[in-house]
Design a protein around this motif. Sequence first.
Motif, PDB file in Angstrom:
ATOM      1  N   GLY A 232      -0.063  78.748  60.908  1.00 18.87           N
ATOM      2  CA  GLY A 232      -0.961  77.848  61.640  1.00 18.87           C
ATOM      3  C   GLY A 232      -1.198  76.518  60.928  1.00 18.87           C
ATOM      4  O   GLY A 232      -2.026  75.725  61.374  1.00 18.87           O
ATOM      5  N   GLY A 233      -0.480  76.282  59.864  1.00 20.43           N
ATOM      6  CA  GLY A 233      -0.749  75.079  59.073  1.00 20.43           C
ATOM      7  C   GLY A 233       0.357  74.053  59.082  1.00 20.43           C
ATOM      8  O   GLY A 233       0.366  73.118  58.276  1.00 20.43           O
ATOM      9  N   GLY A 241       7.384  75.249  62.153  1.00 20.19           N
ATOM     10  CA  GLY A 241       7.602  74.059  61.331  1.00 20.19           C
ATOM     11  C   GLY A 241       7.301  74.254  59.855  1.00 20.19           C
ATOM     12  O   GLY A 241       7.393  75.369  59.320  1.00 20.19           O
ATOM     13  N   ASP A 242       6.920  73.169  59.209  1.00 17.90           N
ATOM     14  CA  ASP A 242       6.742  73.151  57.757  1.00 17.90           C
ATOM     15  C   ASP A 242       5.267  72.983  57.399  1.00 17.90           C
ATOM     16  O   ASP A 242       4.622  72.031  57.837  1.00 17.90           O
ATOM     17  CB  ASP A 242       7.567  71.979  57.176  1.00 17.90           C
ATOM     18  N   SER A 274       7.877  79.895  59.854  1.00 20.53           N
ATOM     19  CA  SER A 274       7.626  78.570  59.278  1.00 20.53           C
ATOM     20  C   SER A 274       8.089  78.483  57.819  1.00 20.53           C
ATOM     21  O   SER A 274       8.459  79.470  57.207  1.00 20.53           O
ATOM     22  CB  SER A 274       6.142  78.247  59.383  1.00 20.53           C
ATOM     23  N   SER A 275       8.050  77.265  57.313  1.00 16.17           N
ATOM     24  CA  SER A 275       8.396  77.008  55.911  1.00 16.17           C
ATOM     25  C   SER A 275       7.129  76.646  55.145  1.00 16.17           C
ATOM     26  O   SER A 275       6.126  76.231  55.738  1.00 16.17           O
ATOM     27  CB  SER A 275       9.350  75.815  55.804  1.00 16.17           C
ATOM     28  N   TRP A 276       7.189  76.807  53.866  1.00 17.37           N
ATOM     29  CA  TRP A 276       6.143  76.274  52.992  1.00 17.37           C
ATOM     30  C   TRP A 276       6.810  75.226  52.102  1.00 17.37           C
ATOM     31  O   TRP A 276       7.720  75.559  51.346  1.00 17.37           O
ATOM     32  CB  TRP A 276       5.504  77.383  52.139  1.00 17.37           C
ATOM     33  N   GLY A 278       9.008  73.083  52.804  1.00 14.73           N
ATOM     34  CA  GLY A 278      10.450  72.963  53.022  1.00 14.73           C
ATOM     35  C   GLY A 278      11.251  74.236  52.825  1.00 14.73           C
ATOM     36  O   GLY A 278      12.445  74.253  53.112  1.00 14.73           O
ATOM     37  N   VAL A 279      10.608  75.308  52.351  1.00 15.54           N
ATOM     38  CA  VAL A 279      11.349  76.562  52.125  1.00 15.54           C
ATOM     39  C   VAL A 279      10.900  77.605  53.140  1.00 15.54           C
ATOM     40  O   VAL A 279       9.705  77.902  53.255  1.00 15.54           O
ATOM     41  CB  VAL A 279      11.113  77.094  50.689  1.00 15.54           C
ATOM     42  N   LYS A 280      11.868  78.162  53.883  1.00 15.58           N
ATOM     43  CA  LYS A 280      11.543  79.168  54.904  1.00 15.58           C
ATOM     44  C   LYS A 280      10.894  80.397  54.264  1.00 15.58           C
ATOM     45  O   LYS A 280      11.377  80.913  53.257  1.00 15.58           O
ATOM     46  CB  LYS A 280      12.825  79.586  55.650  1.00 15.58           C
ATOM     47  N   LEU A 281       9.812  80.877  54.884  1.00 20.67           N
ATOM     48  CA  LEU A 281       9.115  82.057  54.373  1.00 20.67           C
ATOM     49  C   LEU A 281      10.038  83.272  54.292  1.00 20.67           C
ATOM     50  O   LEU A 281       9.882  84.124  53.418  1.00 20.67           O
ATOM     51  CB  LEU A 281       7.917  82.386  55.280  1.00 20.67           C
ATOM     52  N   HIS A 282      10.997  83.365  55.216  1.00 24.21           N
ATOM     53  CA  HIS A 282      11.867  84.547  55.244  1.00 24.21           C
ATOM     54  C   HIS A 282      12.702  84.723  53.977  1.00 24.21           C
ATOM     55  O   HIS A 282      13.280  85.788  53.766  1.00 24.21           O
ATOM     56  CB  HIS A 282      12.768  84.528  56.483  1.00 24.21           C
TER      57      HIS A 282
END
Length: 610
Positions: A232-233, A241-242, A274-276, A278-282
């Motif tokens: 949500g951020g 998104g990021d 989403s990413s944190w 620029g890096v995907k959480l997955h």
Amino acid sequence: MTRHHRVRRPLSLALLLVAVTALAVPGPATAASFPYQDPTLPVATRVADLLARMTLDEKIGQMTQAERGSVTQADLTTYRLGSILSGGGSAPTPNTPTAWADMYDGFQRAALATPLAIPMIYGVDAVHGHNNVSGATIFPHNIGLGATRDPALVQQIGQAVAEEVSGTGVDWDFAPCLCVARNDRWGRTYESFGETPDLPSDMSTLVTGLQGATLGGPTSVLATAKHYLGDGGTTGGDDQGDTQLTEAELRAVHLPPFQAAVQRGVGSVMISYSSWNGVKLHGNQYLITTVLKGELGFTGFVVSDWNGIDQIDGAGGFTAAEVTAAVNAGIDMVMVPSAWKTFISTLRAEVQNGHVPLSRIDDANRRILTKKFELGLFERPYTDRSLTPTVGNAAHRALARQAVRESQVLLKNAGGVLPLARDNNKIFVAGKNADNIGNQSGGWTISWQGSSGNITPGTTILQGIRTAVGPTTTITYNQRGTGIDRTYRAAIAVVGETPYAEGQGDRTGSMSLDREDLRTISTLRNAGVPVIVVLVSGRPLDIATELPAWNALLASWLPGTEGAGVADVLFGAGPTGKLPMTWMNAVSQQPINAGDGQVPLFAQGYGLTY
Ligand code: BGC
Ligand code: BGC
């Protein structure tokens, strides 16, 4: 470990044959059973015993989740699949509770027809009721539940949903979404209990409602805290998104609801698309393994989102490197709706070439199997048909109506136009969301995106209004307001958004009412009658310019099938809902949140009563 396995194989094969014969007949295992089939042993002992008997293929099967439309029962047996899901709107034909139970039992029979007879676990998005099932009770979406400020009610809702879900056989719910929606442009804002971490944390009672005090009760359904972390951020409220935040900000805003869910023993956690930064959480081992499993002490299993591993490298589909990155990051079960065969062969190769350690595969299996044992799936693998009639029953609809009533937020009431008298009154009702079950239910209802119209049984807001009044009151309805004149004492305009889900609901431009709604409201106003606007929407809308011309404004969110709860408030029940989100004064303020120094139209927590 592997070598040890192989040496023992011939012996276990003989035992397996005995097991196959014993288990061909459904029912409790008999004297010939293995320790893992003995319900009197501790779960950890059963898991260790079972794990020691499993081949690599069986272990990889447990980590694989396919979509019901992309597998046959025979596939389940052949490939030892551990889990199936229904994507949004994916239902058997006919879409009845009994057909669901039959489908579930069919898949389960196929899972049990394997040498070790490990039951499959079936997951659905029952995110506001068992919303893929025609005739199920549809509760308000989370944004409305956040407005109730009533965690005990939310827990009761969780229990009701668990009964309906169990009545169709299903064991696992991809809910609650514990997202902290920071930007109302986001299409999933309505899946959020609120924009500050306290609200989603408080409403994690839904986990307890779904699972029960402990897993293994007759209606226990495994809950899922999603989407970890920071969904949500994202910048601009861009779906998937990021999220660009410092670690301290990420932890302060987005982590607390997951901590609360872990404390409640949530059985699974779903990773965010989403990413944190620029890096995907997955692929984020630090956040999944170090923080969630380590620091927070999460002992359940982590599931990926729908084709979520495909996004790690930014290109379509998944590569071996993405499979390895996801599993090594700490994802235990991978949602690969249709590409599950490729996933299986890829993961097998990645284990065989040493990219994914067997210890990681065993850890994932231990986590998944522990939940299957705790749920009682080995003892009670089939649908409890005594629960099937709970789908859409009167008690659940009454609970949903209560939730609707408690979720209404009264934002304006000039001259005390509300509540309306039930008797000797003459009221005009208009608006595209007045008599439309689909519109008042929103996305994730019968289909993934939801749709307008008579999509499932329920009570529209108009029907609720009609039954709320006595015989001396006239209710006239016309969607566009045609036919209103000055003899009416009040006009109710039920307007707002139409259904959407996920990224299709992102609003990148205007967040105003559409032209049809504005025209309807002005038709009513031009008759010189006081206008009460009932806003059916998944989020606050940009209405500051129009508001001065409205006599009253009621935020109804997405109430679901029980529209009578809206009428309860219009005709007298004192409104108790409080805004779970800050209400923008202009769309240019997005994102706007409590404590950010911007001057809103209405602050988070606002809500009038009478
Ligand atoms: C959504 C999840 C959902 C999954 C399965 C994804 O697209 O992001 O919230 O659980 O699909 O339907
Ligand atoms: C499915 C949803 C899923 C979405 C992901 C849809 O086709 O029905 O469950 O969330 O795809 O994009």
